[in-house]
Design a protein around this motif. Sequence first.
Motif, PDB file in Angstrom:
ATOM      1  N   PRO A   7       0.348  12.813 -15.195  1.00 53.77           N
ATOM      2  CA  PRO A   7      -0.004  14.238 -15.111  1.00 53.77           C
ATOM      3  C   PRO A   7      -1.236  14.593 -15.925  1.00 53.77           C
ATOM      4  N   ILE A   8      -1.464  13.890 -17.036  1.00 55.44           N
ATOM      5  CA  ILE A   8      -2.646  14.194 -17.852  1.00 55.44           C
ATOM      6  C   ILE A   8      -3.907  13.713 -17.145  1.00 55.44           C
ATOM      7  N   ARG A   9      -3.821  12.590 -16.448  1.00 55.95           N
ATOM      8  CA  ARG A   9      -4.981  12.143 -15.662  1.00 55.95           C
ATOM      9  C   ARG A   9      -5.308  13.168 -14.578  1.00 55.95           C
ATOM     10  N   GLU A  10      -4.265  13.722 -13.945  1.00 54.39           N
ATOM     11  CA  GLU A  10      -4.492  14.746 -12.930  1.00 54.39           C
ATOM     12  C   GLU A  10      -5.118  15.991 -13.547  1.00 54.39           C
ATOM     13  N   LEU A  11      -4.656  16.341 -14.764  1.00 54.63           N
ATOM     14  CA  LEU A  11      -5.232  17.500 -15.453  1.00 54.63           C
ATOM     15  C   LEU A  11      -6.701  17.267 -15.776  1.00 54.63           C
ATOM     16  N   ILE A  12      -7.033  16.055 -16.237  1.00 52.99           N
ATOM     17  CA  ILE A  12      -8.433  15.735 -16.541  1.00 52.99           C
ATOM     18  C   ILE A  12      -9.284  15.825 -15.276  1.00 52.99           C
ATOM     19  N   ARG A  13      -8.757  15.363 -14.146  1.00 48.43           N
ATOM     20  CA  ARG A  13      -9.512  15.409 -12.888  1.00 48.43           C
ATOM     21  C   ARG A  13      -9.762  16.858 -12.470  1.00 48.43           C
ATOM     22  N   GLN A  14      -8.752  17.711 -12.591  1.00 45.88           N
ATOM     23  CA  GLN A  14      -8.912  19.115 -12.217  1.00 45.88           C
ATOM     24  C   GLN A  14      -9.852  19.831 -13.191  1.00 45.88           C
ATOM     25  N   MET A  15      -9.837  19.439 -14.470  1.00 42.74           N
ATOM     26  CA  MET A  15     -10.766  20.044 -15.417  1.00 42.74           C
ATOM     27  C   MET A  15     -12.212  19.715 -15.042  1.00 42.74           C
ATOM     28  N   ALA A  16     -12.436  18.511 -14.551  1.00 42.55           N
ATOM     29  CA  ALA A  16     -13.780  18.158 -14.096  1.00 42.55           C
ATOM     30  C   ALA A  16     -14.200  19.026 -12.917  1.00 42.55           C
ATOM     31  N   VAL A  17     -13.222  19.356 -12.040  1.00 40.76           N
ATOM     32  CA  VAL A  17     -13.526  20.241 -10.914  1.00 40.76           C
ATOM     33  C   VAL A  17     -13.888  21.634 -11.421  1.00 40.76           C
ATOM     34  N   VAL A  18     -13.140  22.119 -12.445  1.00 45.57           N
ATOM     35  CA  VAL A  18     -13.438  23.432 -13.012  1.00 45.57           C
ATOM     36  C   VAL A  18     -14.811  23.441 -13.670  1.00 45.57           C
ATOM     37  N   GLU A  19     -15.165  22.346 -14.323  1.00 48.57           N
ATOM     38  CA  GLU A  19     -16.490  22.252 -14.950  1.00 48.57           C
ATOM     39  C   GLU A  19     -17.609  22.379 -13.905  1.00 48.57           C
ATOM     40  N   SER A  20     -17.344  21.940 -12.687  1.00 52.91           N
ATOM     41  CA  SER A  20     -18.359  22.031 -11.643  1.00 52.91           C
ATOM     42  C   SER A  20     -18.504  23.452 -11.101  1.00 52.91           C
TER      43      SER A  20
END
Length: 583
Positions: free
Chosen positions: A320-333
């Motif tokens: 779940p933390i890897r998924e959170l990191i991936r979604q945070m990268a999307v938010v950064e974009s």
Amino acid sequence: MPIWGRGPKSIFVKFSASFLLVGLIPLFALSFFSVQTFSGYVERYTTSNLQQMVLYMSYNLNSAFNQYNEVSKLMYTGRYEGFIESYSQNQTQNVNELEQINTIPIESFLKTVLFSDSYISSVQFIRQSDGKMYVQERSNRSLNMETVPNAEWLSAMADDPSKVAIFPTHQDSYFYGSDRQVFTIGRSLIDTSGRVTKEPKVVGTLFLDIDTSLFQQFFRELSLGEKDELYLLDGEGRTYFSNQPAGTAGVPTAAQSNDEMIVLSESIPFLNGQVIAKIHRGNLFEQLLSARATVYIAIGICAFVMIVMGAWFSRRLAAPIRELIRQMAVVESGKLDIQLSVNSNDEMGRLAHGFNRMVERLQVYIDEAYVAQIKQKQTELNALKSQIRPHYLYNTLEVIRMNAVDKEAGEVADMILALSNELKYVIDYGEDRVSIASELAHLQNYFYIISVRYENRFELHLDIAPDVNLDWPILKLSLQPMVENAVQHGLRLQGKGTVGITVERREQVVAITIYDDGVGMSRETLSRINKILEDPEAPSKNVGMKNVHERIRSSFGEAYGLSVNSREHVGTSITLTFPVITE
């Protein structure tokens, strides 16, 4: 990218390694310590028991040798079949002439000795005078005279005839058809009657063959294995008994224990020798070693299970933390229309829920910031418009003042000038902090208008301490509302009076006190006002006082503000405190 592929930089790798170390190190340490302690205790206990058994065996062996020594002494004592002979018999005559020992025929004497103990296999008596041999054998086997080592035995006893002789284990092959392993005890019969001579008068020699099966009853308690060794040695290192095949290399008299063998020894005083037991460690502690190996296997299985569980737990926690990191990268974009799925109510679920709320609030804040930016532009436009109106007002007031001066109306001109300065000070857009000098100048303009309005019935007194720097900043428009309250609620009711202002420094605090000699207020009214000042949520009719107090605390901190003291018919004082700011 898998978590394990990121190496030591991954927090999950560190967590898993820490989890395994915290679990495995105590497991290994405790297991190793427990196994070693238990093994050491078992080894010491077993070794101690074996030592006790060897000691007990040596005692029994020594007693057995003493017993057969006593049997050989029957030639002197005559203590057999309940009959005790005298010590003064002429044994030379008895043996040589009467063929007797202690008045008993030699053959009968030998038979009595033979059957006195089950381990005595044969008894021989050799007469010294002519070498005649008398023999009794338990199985009635014939004796081969040529193979009997009589000459060797007699020669060994010739140096000390009075001492018992013990000959090491050998085969009694001098009896036809016999292959028994025996050891021989020899004792000389010395005639003690008559005069004592320098050389003992040997009448004959008695030899007892003792079956070595005698030793088996003692050694059986040790439960020796195939690799265990047992030796019974005399003082010269000769072997009286051994469980090893004939021809085995001799045993060192100072044998030491090592990693392979446990060497135990006890002395045999009768032989001036010792019994040595060499116990093979592997056979002795076979079950212990098996149990130790089982424990180590169990430790290995536990370690493997912990490693597998640690890897599984780490991957499950990391997903779940890897998924959170991936979604945070999307938010950064810049993409904010995403949501994480919340699958549990634990910390990971709450973290995902918090991330979703954060994205939602971020979207709201961005929208609000965009609207606020539009409003700010509109406010700036209105400010530009409002700057035109004060400028026009100042010009108009200046025209009126100049007209009053021209008409020689000086007081009106001064009032217009004071009002103009008041308006400039109040309407001026700038910082919320001004110097003490600016605030006092504004206050004097205000009080001039008040005094003219009330026909100079009120006076204003200023008292500034020498250590006060008038450039120190205070809150803008903080003194005028207090002076206004003093005039409206204190002095106006009694028709005249004085307003005083003191400015002093109290360490790192500037204290400005505004007091009057008006009507004052009751204790109930003073308590109510102080309570309202301390309660930010409390509504109040004293808007000016409450507003100044909150502005001071908001601008300079909770430690500052104003306090009110008053006595009815005496007057009221209000103290405003500000920090000393030298820069």
